[in-house]
Design an enzyme around this catalytic site. Structure first.
Site, mmCIF file in Angstrom:
data_model
loop_
_atom_site.group_PDB
_atom_site.id
_atom_site.type_symbol
_atom_site.label_atom_id
_atom_site.label_comp_id
_atom_site.label_asym_id
_atom_site.label_seq_id
_atom_site.Cartn_x
_atom_site.Cartn_y
_atom_site.Cartn_z
ATOM 1 N N ARG A 46 0.817 -1.115 -0.044
ATOM 2 C CA ARG A 46 0.041 0.089 -0.203
ATOM 3 C C ARG A 46 0.831 1.243 0.020
ATOM 4 N NH1 ARG A 46 -4.254 -2.112 4.569
ATOM 5 N NH2 ARG A 46 -2.063 -2.334 5.592
ATOM 6 N N LYS A 69 -11.471 -17.443 9.205
ATOM 7 C CA LYS A 69 -10.385 -18.091 8.317
ATOM 8 C C LYS A 69 -11.078 -19.245 7.727
ATOM 9 C CE LYS A 69 -6.386 -16.616 10.713
ATOM 10 N NZ LYS A 69 -5.037 -16.774 11.347
#
Length: 309
Positions: free
Chosen positions: A37, A134
């Protein structure tokens, strides 16, 4: 020789594990890419890591998990995707999975796991969906038919071991020690850099395709009673033991606000419920990392504890 090494994209290279994964990938001569990022470049600590990795040959791609078009461009350059984002970002992998499906060129996806097996967790009523998120990502990957490897390396030595599993402490005890439950449930500890070496070995291994790889290295699977015994041997002194019952620990978890109580939840999962070791790897259809790659040397728990003396 290097041209037939698969090209790897790692998401989360500025994180603790992601950084080690990138180093291990580069060390193994894989052409390695990191999705980063923009904000990482203005963070001193992260930009230092990025500089180190760039010097070692990492190709940086600016972008985020939110931008499917950039993801698609990045994916077209690689064969393997390893995601090592934090647990808070696990759901953000949904856009990545969609992009992997669209790209159609990814030979293997390793989602952000690297802890206990989320499908075998027995603390779903306590963990604020830490594991169910998850598991949900696993089901989406499987439904989309994306080739995968799930790596469950259980606990990192850097997390609970520096205090000898004593919540709130920074160093191991020298006088008295709390032991949770009866102290017999075994947990597994791994150094991040060792985990990275095993992970990178799985990516081009046909044996690990669409499999769960568990880490249970000899010398790294211990109960709390055993850990305390090892530590006592090193300091040449017996510690006073205070046993915290399961009910007392559960009460403490309930009385401590989230997310501060998550450390206690992980201790409960690993050292009371035995979530990391209550099942057999073979009968669950999984594979064990040190059996797959006996050539990889790793830091044992005893060696790690020596560094704390």
């Amino acid at each position: 020789m290097e041209s037939n090494k698969s090209k790897i994209l790692i998401i989360g290279v500025t994180g603790r594990l992601g950084f080690e994964l990138a180093k291990a990938s580069l060390n193994s001569s894989h052409p390695t890419f990191g999705l980063v990022r923009d904000s990482a470049f203005s963070d001193t600590h992260k930009s230092q890591k990025l500089h180190t990795l760039s010097e070692e040959g990492l190709t940086l791609i600016k972008g985020s998990l939110q931008d499917e078009d950039i993801l698609l461009e990045a994916l077209k350059q690689v064969d393997i995707v390893i995601c090592a984002v934090s647990s808070k970002q696990v759901h953000e992998q949904k856009i990545l999975i969609s992009a992997i499906k669209r790209a159609g060129c990814i030979k293997r996806f390793l989602p952000s796991e690297f802890g206990a097996d989320p499908d075998r967790s027995q603390v779903s009523n306590l963990d604020h969906n830490f594991y169910s998120r998850k598991s949900e990502i696993r089901r989406i990957i499987e439904a989309e038919g994306i080739p995968y490897t799930y790596v469950c390396c259980n606990l990192f030595t850097s997390v609970l071991l520096p205090s000898l599993v004593q919540p709130g402490r920074k160093a191991p005890p020298r006088d008295e020690v709390s032991i949770f439950g009866d102290g017999t449930a075994k947990a597994v500890f791994m150094n991040e850099n060792d985990v990275a070496a095993f992970v990178i070995n799985t990516v081009d291994d046909a044996r690990t395709l669409n499999k769960v790889v568990y880490m249970r290295p000899r010398g790294n699977v211990y109960s709390m009673n055993e850990l305390v015994g090892i530590w006592e041997g090193k300091i040449g002194k017996m510690l006073k033991k205070i046993y915290i019952t399961e009910d007392e620990l559960l009460k403490k978890i309930r009385d401590t606000p989230y997310p501060e109580n998550m450390e206690l939840v992980f201790i409960y999962s690993a050292f009371v419920k035995g979530d990391q070791t209550y099942f057999s790897v073979e009968s669950s259809g999984g594979l064990e990392g040190t059996q797959l790659y006996p050539q990889i040397t790793y830091t044992t728990v005893s060696e790690f504890l020596d560094t704390l003396l």
